[in-house]
Design a protein around this motif. Structure first.
Motif, mmCIF file in Angstrom:
data_model
loop_
_atom_site.group_PDB
_atom_site.id
_atom_site.type_symbol
_atom_site.label_atom_id
_atom_site.label_comp_id
_atom_site.label_asym_id
_atom_site.label_seq_id
_atom_site.Cartn_x
_atom_site.Cartn_y
_atom_site.Cartn_z
ATOM 1 N N MET A 1 2.781 -1.903 12.158
ATOM 2 C CA MET A 1 2.021 -1.160 11.171
ATOM 3 C C MET A 1 2.664 0.180 10.896
ATOM 4 S SD MET A 1 -1.907 -2.123 12.290
ATOM 5 C CE MET A 1 -2.358 -0.422 12.167
ATOM 6 N N GLN A 2 2.479 0.663 9.665
ATOM 7 C CA GLN A 2 2.951 1.982 9.288
ATOM 8 C C GLN A 2 1.970 3.046 9.796
ATOM 9 O OE1 GLN A 2 6.114 2.128 7.692
ATOM 10 N NE2 GLN A 2 5.846 0.051 8.479
ATOM 11 N N LYS A 3 2.384 4.297 9.753
ATOM 12 C CA LYS A 3 1.560 5.379 10.285
ATOM 13 C C LYS A 3 0.198 5.486 9.614
ATOM 14 C CE LYS A 3 5.325 8.343 11.943
ATOM 15 N NZ LYS A 3 5.987 9.672 11.814
ATOM 16 N N ASP A 4 0.127 5.076 8.325
ATOM 17 C CA ASP A 4 -1.142 5.175 7.615
ATOM 18 C C ASP A 4 -2.027 3.946 7.797
ATOM 19 O OD1 ASP A 4 0.254 3.336 6.114
ATOM 20 O OD2 ASP A 4 -0.137 4.291 4.174
ATOM 21 N N HIS B 1 -17.413 1.162 -7.638
ATOM 22 C CA HIS B 1 -18.366 2.136 -7.110
ATOM 23 C C HIS B 1 -17.982 2.562 -5.693
ATOM 24 C CE1 HIS B 1 -22.215 4.083 -6.319
ATOM 25 N NE2 HIS B 1 -22.382 3.302 -5.256
ATOM 26 N N GLU B 2 -17.651 1.605 -4.855
ATOM 27 C CA GLU B 2 -17.309 1.911 -3.466
ATOM 28 C C GLU B 2 -15.993 2.675 -3.361
ATOM 29 O OE1 GLU B 2 -17.316 -1.747 -1.404
ATOM 30 O OE2 GLU B 2 -19.449 -2.110 -1.687
ATOM 31 N N THR B 3 -15.045 2.332 -4.220
ATOM 32 C CA THR B 3 -13.769 3.049 -4.219
ATOM 33 C C THR B 3 -13.980 4.518 -4.557
ATOM 34 O OG1 THR B 3 -12.577 1.037 -4.858
ATOM 35 C CG2 THR B 3 -11.469 3.145 -5.232
ATOM 36 N N LYS B 4 -14.836 4.789 -5.527
ATOM 37 C CA LYS B 4 -15.147 6.168 -5.893
ATOM 38 C C LYS B 4 -15.834 6.891 -4.734
ATOM 39 C CE LYS B 4 -15.544 5.490 -10.898
ATOM 40 N NZ LYS B 4 -16.473 5.468 -12.067
ATOM 41 N N LEU B 5 -16.745 6.198 -4.063
ATOM 42 C CA LEU B 5 -17.429 6.805 -2.916
ATOM 43 C C LEU B 5 -16.432 7.136 -1.810
ATOM 44 C CD1 LEU B 5 -20.723 4.696 -2.572
ATOM 45 C CD2 LEU B 5 -20.501 7.049 -3.426
ATOM 46 N N ALA B 6 -15.511 6.209 -1.547
ATOM 47 C CA ALA B 6 -14.530 6.435 -0.487
ATOM 48 C C ALA B 6 -13.646 7.639 -0.816
ATOM 49 C CB ALA B 6 -13.674 5.183 -0.285
ATOM 50 N N ARG B 7 -13.211 7.740 -2.068
ATOM 51 C CA ARG B 7 -12.378 8.881 -2.462
ATOM 52 C C ARG B 7 -13.156 10.191 -2.338
ATOM 53 N NH1 ARG B 7 -9.832 5.934 -7.839
ATOM 54 N NH2 ARG B 7 -8.279 4.665 -6.736
ATOM 55 N N TYR B 8 -14.402 10.166 -2.776
ATOM 56 C CA TYR B 8 -15.233 11.369 -2.677
ATOM 57 C C TYR B 8 -15.436 11.752 -1.209
ATOM 58 C CZ TYR B 8 -19.189 14.539 -3.376
ATOM 59 O OH TYR B 8 -20.013 15.646 -3.395
ATOM 60 N N ALA B 9 -15.703 10.752 -0.382
ATOM 61 C CA ALA B 9 -15.906 11.026 1.039
ATOM 62 C C ALA B 9 -14.654 11.608 1.680
ATOM 63 C CB ALA B 9 -16.326 9.747 1.762
ATOM 64 N N LEU B 10 -13.495 11.062 1.343
ATOM 65 C CA LEU B 10 -12.247 11.587 1.896
ATOM 66 C C LEU B 10 -12.046 13.044 1.501
ATOM 67 C CD1 LEU B 10 -9.804 8.579 1.352
ATOM 68 C CD2 LEU B 10 -10.579 9.487 3.541
ATOM 69 N N GLU B 11 -12.306 13.369 0.241
ATOM 70 C CA GLU B 11 -12.157 14.749 -0.230
ATOM 71 C C GLU B 11 -13.080 15.694 0.524
ATOM 72 O OE1 GLU B 11 -12.964 14.684 -4.371
ATOM 73 O OE2 GLU B 11 -11.160 13.543 -4.897
ATOM 74 N N GLN B 12 -14.347 15.291 0.671
ATOM 75 C CA GLN B 12 -15.324 16.165 1.300
ATOM 76 C C GLN B 12 -15.087 16.305 2.803
ATOM 77 O OE1 GLN B 12 -17.491 17.890 -0.698
ATOM 78 N NE2 GLN B 12 -16.245 16.865 -2.255
ATOM 79 N N LEU B 13 -14.720 15.215 3.450
ATOM 80 C CA LEU B 13 -14.527 15.263 4.898
ATOM 81 C C LEU B 13 -13.265 16.035 5.272
ATOM 82 C CD1 LEU B 13 -15.573 11.636 5.924
ATOM 83 C CD2 LEU B 13 -16.868 13.737 6.255
ATOM 84 N N ILE C 1 -9.036 11.959 10.215
ATOM 85 C CA ILE C 1 -9.397 10.764 9.461
ATOM 86 C C ILE C 1 -8.286 9.728 9.622
ATOM 87 C CG2 ILE C 1 -9.880 9.838 7.160
ATOM 88 C CD1 ILE C 1 -10.956 12.609 6.413
ATOM 89 N N TYR C 2 -8.682 8.473 9.792
ATOM 90 C CA TYR C 2 -7.728 7.398 10.038
ATOM 91 C C TYR C 2 -7.698 6.437 8.854
ATOM 92 C CZ TYR C 2 -8.600 9.218 14.705
ATOM 93 O OH TYR C 2 -8.758 10.052 15.789
ATOM 94 N N GLY C 3 -6.498 5.920 8.555
ATOM 95 C CA GLY C 3 -6.365 4.921 7.513
ATOM 96 C C GLY C 3 -5.702 5.452 6.255
ATOM 97 N N PRO C 4 -5.373 4.548 5.324
ATOM 98 C CA PRO C 4 -4.623 4.919 4.126
ATOM 99 C C PRO C 4 -5.490 5.584 3.068
ATOM 100 C CG PRO C 4 -5.154 2.585 4.076
ATOM 101 C CD PRO C 4 -5.636 3.097 5.400
ATOM 102 N N ALA C 5 -4.828 6.138 2.065
ATOM 103 C CA ALA C 5 -5.557 6.784 0.967
ATOM 104 C C ALA C 5 -6.317 5.758 0.138
ATOM 105 C CB ALA C 5 -4.577 7.560 0.083
#
Length: 406
Positions: free
Chosen positions: A144-147, A302-314, A322-326
């Protein structure tokens, strides 16, 4: 997508937990159930509860029609060619174990290879460990890659002419990684291997077409896709299922029994021993109707938007890892400094926020990440950005509470 109209279909969300409005962010573990699913199962028990197939009375016929009708609905939902390829199971784990016992043990021998990734859920790891021990086959892992993603060039290097099975999660339940299943399946088939996919975290969130993906087996669970617990689906190509012996025996899967031998029913029933989860099949059918009415494409968006928003806020919270890819499905896995994930989850629960904490049935992946456990917030079609805001505020309170270790 009208989030409030959708939320109104989930009565469990309208409640207070610890004097706070419930914020349910644990759908990767199990999703909540909408009214149409609850009502469909209630109607079965109230109006036509009966066993299936053998009974000729009216209730038995209605139950059989509902059970088999649900099977065909699943077939259409995932794009399978025939209802014979749709096997009812208890869930993803049971489906993967069925393949391990009925296919792997009959087709593997010493020197053969089973190829996996380090991100597999235990349900898609332990069955292959046991199959390897029973047959003398060996396990190999795609790096696996680092992300937390995999590269197709690494797949090509790992899968060889000795590889008989490639088993992979479509979506990681920890990292949210979406694996390139169609391309990996093509590589597996070039080498003569079969492709087994754990679809537990993908089927609820995106449109699945097993024929287009060209996978040989695909397992998923009802309870993660707005349906009831206790039932899942194993898709398998008909030519493979025909040559497999049943994993469980007795009851409805038999054709003829003599003193010293027995024969099995044809597909799909030869893999469905005993009394099957009939009400749960009715509930799964209603869940598919519900998801299709909303639209899988809209749910994924909808979920993709939520995930992006969550990543930005967290990411704005100091000390969070935070773990995992963008690019990911609707979940975020993280650690807050040196605060144990169970402590994070406990403080959030006091605020009415439900998340998951632990190793998420992926201990080898935890080892790869260099941690013992993580916290995970996962989203579904009924979640909103305001709930992510509540999560962020809860994490800030957690930081204050554990300021001495941060």
């Amino acid at each position: 997508m009208d989030s409030q109209a959708i939320r109104n279909q989930f009565p469990i969300l309208d409640q207070q937990v610890n004097d706070h409005q419930l914020v349910y962010l644990d759908s990767a573990a199990t999703s909540q159930k909408p009214l149409p699913v609850i009502e469909a199962m209630n109607r079965y028990y109230r109006e036509y509860n009966s066993n299936i197939h053998r009974g000729v009375h009216t209730l038995g016929t209605r139950a059989t029609d509902a059970y088999e009708g649900a099977r065909d609905k699943v077939r259409q939902f995932i794009g399978a060619a025939s209802a014979k390829e749709i096997i009812y199971t208890r869930g993803t784990t049971a489906g993967l174990n069925l393949i391990s016992y009925s296919y792997a043990r009959a087709n593997l021998s010493e020197g053969d290879e089973i190829v996996l990734t380090p991100m597999e859920h235990h349900a898609n790891l332990i069955p292959w460990q046991q199959a390897a021990k029973a047959t003398g086959a060996t396990l190999k892992y795609i790096p696996m890659q680092k992300d937390g993603t995999i590269r197709l060039e690494d797949v090509r290097e790992t899968v060889t002419e000795h590889t008989k099975i490639v088993a992979m999660a479509h979506v990681s339940n920890v990292l949210g990684t979406i694996n390139p299943i169609k391309e990996v399946a093509a590589i597996a088939h070039e080498k003569g291997a079969v492709m087994v996919v754990d679809g537990a975290q993908s089927t609820p969130h995106m449109k699945i077409d097993v024929v287009d993906l060209d996978v040989d087996f695909y397992a998923f669970s009802s309870h993660k896709m707005a349906g009831p617990t206790g039932i899942g689906i194993l898709y398998g190509k008909e030519r493979l299922l025909e040559n497999m012996e049943p994993f469980e025996t007795g009851g409805e899967m038999i054709d003829f029994v003599d003193y010293y031998d027995a024969t099995w029913k044809e597909l799909p029933w030869k893999f469905e021993a005993g009394t099957m989860p009939i009400a749960e099949a009715v509930g799964l059918s209603a869940a598919i109707d519900f998801l299709q009415d909303v639209g899988l494409e809209k749910i994924h968006e909808h979920e993709t938007k939520l995930a992006r928003y969550a990543l930005e806020q967290l990411k704005a919270i100091e000390g969070i890892q935070i773990y995992g890819p963008a690019e990911r499905v609707g979940l975020v896995t993280f650690n807050l400094g040196d605060v144990h994930p169970h402590d994070v989850a406990t403080v959030l629960d006091a605020e009415g926020i439900a998340i998951r904490a632990g190793h998420h049935c992926a201990q080898p992946l935890m080892k790869w990440l260099g941690v013992s456990s993580t916290a995970r917030a996962s989203f579904y079609l009924y979640n909103t950005t305001s709930e992510i805001d509540a999560l962020v505020e809860g994490l800030k309170k957690t930081k204050e509470y554990f300021s001495d270790v941060l």
